[in-house]
Design a protein around this motif. Structure first.
Motif, PDB file in Angstrom:
ATOM      1  N   GLN A  73      -8.512 -10.867  -7.707  1.00  0.00           N
ATOM      2  CA  GLN A  73      -7.430 -10.392  -6.862  1.00  0.00           C
ATOM      3  C   GLN A  73      -7.187  -8.913  -7.115  1.00  0.00           C
ATOM      4  O   GLN A  73      -7.393  -8.407  -8.227  1.00  0.00           O
ATOM      5  CB  GLN A  73      -6.154 -11.201  -7.098  1.00  0.00           C
ATOM      6  N   TRP A  74      -6.747  -8.241  -6.071  1.00  0.00           N
ATOM      7  CA  TRP A  74      -6.523  -6.791  -6.140  1.00  0.00           C
ATOM      8  C   TRP A  74      -5.133  -6.499  -5.602  1.00  0.00           C
ATOM      9  O   TRP A  74      -4.832  -6.795  -4.451  1.00  0.00           O
ATOM     10  CB  TRP A  74      -7.588  -6.057  -5.327  1.00  0.00           C
ATOM     11  N   GLN A  75      -4.295  -5.953  -6.472  1.00  0.00           N
ATOM     12  CA  GLN A  75      -2.955  -5.557  -6.081  1.00  0.00           C
ATOM     13  C   GLN A  75      -3.044  -4.156  -5.511  1.00  0.00           C
ATOM     14  O   GLN A  75      -2.813  -3.148  -6.188  1.00  0.00           O
ATOM     15  CB  GLN A  75      -2.001  -5.609  -7.275  1.00  0.00           C
ATOM     16  N   ALA A  76      -3.397  -4.067  -4.232  1.00  0.00           N
ATOM     17  CA  ALA A  76      -3.633  -2.761  -3.612  1.00  0.00           C
ATOM     18  C   ALA A  76      -2.380  -1.914  -3.609  1.00  0.00           C
ATOM     19  O   ALA A  76      -2.431  -0.701  -3.879  1.00  0.00           O
ATOM     20  CB  ALA A  76      -4.145  -2.955  -2.189  1.00  0.00           C
ATOM     21  N   LEU A  77      -1.251  -2.507  -3.305  1.00  0.00           N
ATOM     22  CA  LEU A  77       0.042  -1.837  -3.329  1.00  0.00           C
ATOM     23  C   LEU A  77       1.026  -2.780  -4.002  1.00  0.00           C
ATOM     24  O   LEU A  77       0.744  -3.961  -4.229  1.00  0.00           O
ATOM     25  CB  LEU A  77       0.512  -1.493  -1.908  1.00  0.00           C
TER      26      LEU A  77
ATOM     27  N   MET B 199      -1.378  -7.649  -1.698  1.00  0.00           N
ATOM     28  CA  MET B 199      -2.386  -8.178  -2.600  1.00  0.00           C
ATOM     29  C   MET B 199      -3.475  -8.887  -1.802  1.00  0.00           C
ATOM     30  O   MET B 199      -3.188  -9.602  -0.834  1.00  0.00           O
ATOM     31  CB  MET B 199      -1.742  -9.155  -3.590  1.00  0.00           C
ATOM     32  N   PHE B 200      -4.726  -8.683  -2.211  1.00  0.00           N
ATOM     33  CA  PHE B 200      -5.872  -9.375  -1.634  1.00  0.00           C
ATOM     34  C   PHE B 200      -6.521 -10.228  -2.716  1.00  0.00           C
ATOM     35  O   PHE B 200      -6.488  -9.882  -3.900  1.00  0.00           O
ATOM     36  CB  PHE B 200      -6.900  -8.375  -1.099  1.00  0.00           C
ATOM     37  N   TYR B 201      -7.133 -11.344  -2.297  1.00  0.00           N
ATOM     38  CA  TYR B 201      -7.835 -12.177  -3.267  1.00  0.00           C
ATOM     39  C   TYR B 201      -9.035 -12.852  -2.611  1.00  0.00           C
ATOM     40  O   TYR B 201      -9.115 -13.006  -1.384  1.00  0.00           O
ATOM     41  CB  TYR B 201      -6.903 -13.234  -3.864  1.00  0.00           C
ATOM     42  N   PHE B 202      -9.964 -13.277  -3.464  1.00  0.00           N
ATOM     43  CA  PHE B 202     -11.134 -14.043  -3.045  1.00  0.00           C
ATOM     44  C   PHE B 202     -11.463 -15.017  -4.154  1.00  0.00           C
ATOM     45  O   PHE B 202     -11.392 -14.675  -5.340  1.00  0.00           O
ATOM     46  CB  PHE B 202     -12.333 -13.121  -2.802  1.00  0.00           C
TER      47      PHE B 202
ATOM     48  N   GLY C  57      -7.968 -14.192   1.123  1.00  0.00           N
ATOM     49  CA  GLY C  57      -6.631 -14.133   1.667  1.00  0.00           C
ATOM     50  C   GLY C  57      -5.881 -12.889   1.238  1.00  0.00           C
ATOM     51  O   GLY C  57      -6.377 -12.067   0.457  1.00  0.00           O
ATOM     52  N   PHE C  58      -4.688 -12.760   1.749  1.00  0.00           N
ATOM     53  CA  PHE C  58      -3.820 -11.643   1.397  1.00  0.00           C
ATOM     54  C   PHE C  58      -2.380 -12.115   1.393  1.00  0.00           C
ATOM     55  O   PHE C  58      -2.022 -13.102   2.039  1.00  0.00           O
ATOM     56  CB  PHE C  58      -3.992 -10.484   2.387  1.00  0.00           C
ATOM     57  N   LYS C  59      -1.549 -11.402   0.644  1.00  0.00           N
ATOM     58  CA  LYS C  59      -0.111 -11.628   0.631  1.00  0.00           C
ATOM     59  C   LYS C  59       0.567 -10.270   0.730  1.00  0.00           C
ATOM     60  O   LYS C  59       0.227  -9.343  -0.013  1.00  0.00           O
ATOM     61  CB  LYS C  59       0.325 -12.350  -0.639  1.00  0.00           C
ATOM     62  N   SER C  60       1.527 -10.176   1.619  1.00  0.00           N
ATOM     63  CA  SER C  60       2.139  -8.868   1.860  1.00  0.00           C
ATOM     64  C   SER C  60       3.609  -9.019   2.196  1.00  0.00           C
ATOM     65  O   SER C  60       3.997  -9.923   2.939  1.00  0.00           O
ATOM     66  CB  SER C  60       1.425  -8.144   3.002  1.00  0.00           C
ATOM     67  N   ASP C  61       4.419  -8.154   1.615  1.00  0.00           N
ATOM     68  CA  ASP C  61       5.788  -7.940   2.057  1.00  0.00           C
ATOM     69  C   ASP C  61       5.785  -6.605   2.793  1.00  0.00           C
ATOM     70  O   ASP C  61       6.097  -5.552   2.221  1.00  0.00           O
ATOM     71  CB  ASP C  61       6.747  -7.919   0.869  1.00  0.00           C
ATOM     72  N   ILE C  62       5.384  -6.656   4.053  1.00  0.00           N
ATOM     73  CA  ILE C  62       5.141  -5.437   4.823  1.00  0.00           C
ATOM     74  C   ILE C  62       6.378  -4.561   4.844  1.00  0.00           C
ATOM     75  O   ILE C  62       6.316  -3.352   4.624  1.00  0.00           O
ATOM     76  CB  ILE C  62       4.685  -5.816   6.242  1.00  0.00           C
TER      77      ILE C  62
END
Length: 769
Positions: free
Chosen positions: A504-508, A512-515, A551-556
């Motif tokens: 997973q990568w916490q881009a911001l 967050m993105f994960y595979f 997938g991704f998770k975001s609080d835009i």
């Protein structure tokens, strides 16, 4: 906004249920480091003693006055999963009062009744097993307070006084419990509180339906706490039988749960839980849609009408009164001992559990006054499980890990009786004893690298050993004679290593993105319906699946717009499927293994708070599946060949490329408007909706073998004071009064659907302290 935080954090029943989501759990947990797995556990469950003991004594009042968050589960936004996490408030507001109702609030989830009873089969992202005998491991494992229930029926009646629910799709078993292919449904019940709280609610609705809930919780000593909760469900019979002149389907169910928590020192936590449930509810009557005896056409009744039959000879055989209606006669009870100790570098946890059930169900599977599909089954069983787990302390450390072992043992005595006297001219009864034990070991590790990248991996080894014995089928003839066929015992052994790995990568901070890649395993088992020949008891093989998910998770816009999504693909091997086989005595039902199939799809979850008083939630699920290698018996051709030759020999059709069934599109969501009134009260009103597309019940099926699509709309309005001492709610489910069907199946002469309930309008009043 302070009044809203009191409502969201304070323990109480009121409008939002007899569940209690404690303030220290939410307020403290959401301030922990975002990458902590321990935080997710604390936030998603009812409050655990570790965070409670580490906050100051005055923290509860401080948290109550904190600002309200628009969205829950902030810590879970940094977890590499696609779990659906549900608060007790949402469950009550959406009318989720039993396991089946969970498909109202999760994407790509189907939970379908077995012949209109309280027994459920679970399907998640297209993976599931239609097991009407309930003697095999479900593809989606249900859990209650971290205890697995391989006999899913034993969890009936436990959806009250909840702290939350998690629905986790895909291969599981790498951080707790047992391995499985389709996922998990986890119910977390509320824990004892440090201060006195209690409440009760009464829900009255159409068709004389009544639901009563209560709880009381508090300290018995400075380090001893308790919680007692219960529910009672009655009435709600909406089906009418013209032949009997009465309404059918009334609930008659009660349950109790007690928890006792002892904290002998700052590092030790001991929790004892006991529960009991008694269910004498009437079942939903089926609607016949296809008749295999065309010379005797079925009567066509209106949607809310249905019939059944009980022959005197059948009533005498099963030892029940001749006026028995289709109904449950179930009693389940159990106890769990959970002990944990802080060792400094990690926490050691032991969970020991014993559950027992006595189930008796009478169903009429042809939905007519004929004696062509009456069924009565008894299950006497018990479950024992033991889990030992060592888990790192969490916090902000880059290395997180967990190792553990899980042991599960089940014993089941089951008997089935069928009245098919209008077709076969005799009654039948099959009985057997099944024993099973599973031993699972698992480990999971994650490490946070520079650049906000986290790598994780898990492994599970599971060995499952099961035996079926004392199998006998009796034939009861009209002249009073009986013949008995006895069969040799059978065994099945499954042994498999599964794994999970990903990144997973916490881009911001809010993106967050994960595979991940994961392999699932489900043990084999036995076909245990009416056994006529030894070959029917041949075990079917275990199934496995290899899953890929990104997938991704975001609080835009934090506290305004949250969007999570996942794309998945599952490569399925030896999928377990209820089909038929040709044996020397004829065509009989049997579980088979489909050598190769696949499922893929996408899911989205959106939460919006566009205006100060408006809250919107929407789940979207879309999936497709196909059988790649599947040769299934062609019943028409096989029967024709038997008519010409007198020999039963299977003729098979190729179903490569056929749709794997399950609804392709599932939508559910809600929109709420909440407004402070006079500074001391809050008024909330809203609507909710659910859509499910057509579901094929057999490969390349059409007409009666497909459940039609349906749409449901609900509405509610609630008024309560800011201190949440009481609440009044008016609501409606199936507001448009749509006619729809929840599941379908086949009996000897009939293909039937299970109808869903019509519009219910109700009111709920709750008080709490």
């Amino acid at each position: 906004m302070a009044s809203w935080s009191v409502w969201s954090g304070r323990c109480g029943v009121g409008f939002y249920a007899t569940a209690c989501l404690m303030v220290p759990s939410l307020g403290h947990a959401e301030q922990e480091p975002a990458n902590s797995r321990k935080v997710l556990h604390a936030e998603a469950h009812s409050p655990r003693p570790v965070p409670v003991r580490t906050v100051p004594a005055h923290s509860e009042s401080m948290t109550v006055s904190a600002a309200r968050r628009a969205f829950h589960f902030a810590a879970a936004q940094h977890e590499a999963d696609s779990s659906t996490r549900l608060t007790p408030e949402l469950l009550v507001k959406r009318g989720v009062v039993n396991l089946r109702d969970l498909e109202k609030v999760a994407p790509n989830l189907s939970i379908q009744s077995v012949n209109g009873t309280g027994t459920m089969n679970f399907y998640l992202r297209g993976m599931g097993m239609r097991d009407f005998t309930q003697n095999n491991v479900p593809s989606v494992m249900p859990y209650l307070d971290d205890v697995a229930f391989p006999i899913a029926t034993f969890m009936s009646g436990m959806m009250f006084d909840l702290a939350g629910v998690e629905v986790t799709p895909g291969p599981v078993g790498f951080t707790h419990g047992l391995a499985d292919t389709g996922g998990e449904v986890n119910l977390h019940t509320a824990d004892p509180t440090r201060t006195w709280h209690g409440g009760a609610s009464e829900d009255i609705a159409s068709y004389a339906r009544s639901r009563t809930n209560f709880f009381v919780s508090g300290p018995l000593a400075h380090n001893l706490f308790f919680r007692l909760a219960g529910q009672m469900n009655e009435g709600g019979a909406w089906q009418y039988s013209p032949s009997h002149g009465r309404y059918q389907g009334a609930a008659n169910e009660g349950a109790l749960r007690a928890k006792l928590q002892w904290l002998p020192d700052e590092k030790t936590d001991i929790m004892v839980t006991g529960h009991w449930m008694d269910d004498e509810s009437e079942t939903t009557l089926v609607r016949p849609v296809a008749n295999f005896q065309p010379n005797e056409p079925y009567p066509i009744l209106p949607y809310k009408q249905a019939n059944w039959s009980m022959a005197p000879d059948f009533a005498k055989l099963i030892g029940r009164p001749a006026n028995l209606v289709p109904s449950e006669h179930n009693m389940m009870w159990g106890a769990t001992l959970r002990m944990s100790r802080d060792l400094g570098f990690a926490r050691l946890t032991s969970i020991s559990s014993y559950n027992s059930g006595r189930i008796a169900e009478y169903t009429d599977q042809d939905g007519t006054t004929w004696h062509a599909g009456d069924s009565y089954r008894n299950i006497n069983g018990d479950l024992f499980s033991q889990e030992v787990q060592l888990k790192s302390r969490g916090g902000d450390a880059p290395l997180q890990w967990v190792v553990g072992m899980y042991y599960n043992r089940t014993n089941m005595n089951q008997s089935w009786f069928y009245d098919q006297s209008d077709t076969n001219k005799y009654l039948t009864g099959t009985s057997y004893l099944q024993k099973q034990q599973t031993f699972s070991q698992y480990a999971h590790v994650s490490y946070r690298l520079p650049g906000r990248v986290t790598l994780f991996a898990g492994i599970n080894h599971e060995s499952d050993d099961r035996h079926i014995q004392n199998v006998a089928t009796s034939y009861y003839y009209p002249d009073g004679t009986t013949s008995v066929a006895r069969f040799a015992p059978q065994g099945a052994l499954g042994n498999q290593v599964t794994f999970e790995t990903g990144a997973q990568w916490q881009a911001l901070s809010n993106l967050m993105f994960y595979f991940k890649i994961s392999k699932g395993f489900k043990p084999g088992g036995f076909t245990a319906n009416t056994t006529q020949v030894q070959d029917q008891l041949a075990p079917f093989k275990p199934e496995t699946d290899l899953g890929y998910e990104v997938g991704f998770k975001s609080d835009i816009i934090p506290n305004r717009f949250r969007l999570n999504g996942a794309l998945f693909y599952y490569d399925y091997h030896d999928q377990q499927y209820l089909s038929v086989v040709a044996l020397p005595v004829g065509i009989l039902a049997h579980y088979v293994n489909i050598p190769k199939s696949y499922t893929y799809g996408v899911e989205f979850n959106a939460e919006l708070h566009p205006l100060d008083h408006v809250y919107i939630m929407q789940n979207f699920g879309y999936m497709r599946g196909e059988y790649q290698v599947f040769q299934a018996l062609n019943k028409t051709a096989t029967t024709a060949q038997h008519a010409a030759t007198g020999i039963w020999s299977g003729i098979y059709s190729d179903y490569a490329g056929a749709d794997a069934g399950m609804p392709k599109l599932t939508l559910n969501g809600s929109a709420d408007y909440r407004l402070p009134v006079w500074g001391k009260y809050e008024w909330e009103t809203g609507v909710d909706w659910m859509y499910r597309s057509q579901q094929q019940l057999a490969p390349r099926s059409y007409g009666a073998y497909c459940l039609p699509p349906y749409f449901q709309l609900g509405a509610h309005t609630t008024f309560r004071p800011a201190n949440d001492r009481w609440s009044v709610t008016v609501y409606a489910s199936n507001l448009l009064n749509r006619q729809y069907f929840e599941s379908g199946a086949i009996t000897t002469t009939t293909y039937f659907w299970i109808p869903g309930p019509p519009r219910f309008v109700g009111g709920r009043f709750g008080i709490n302290f």
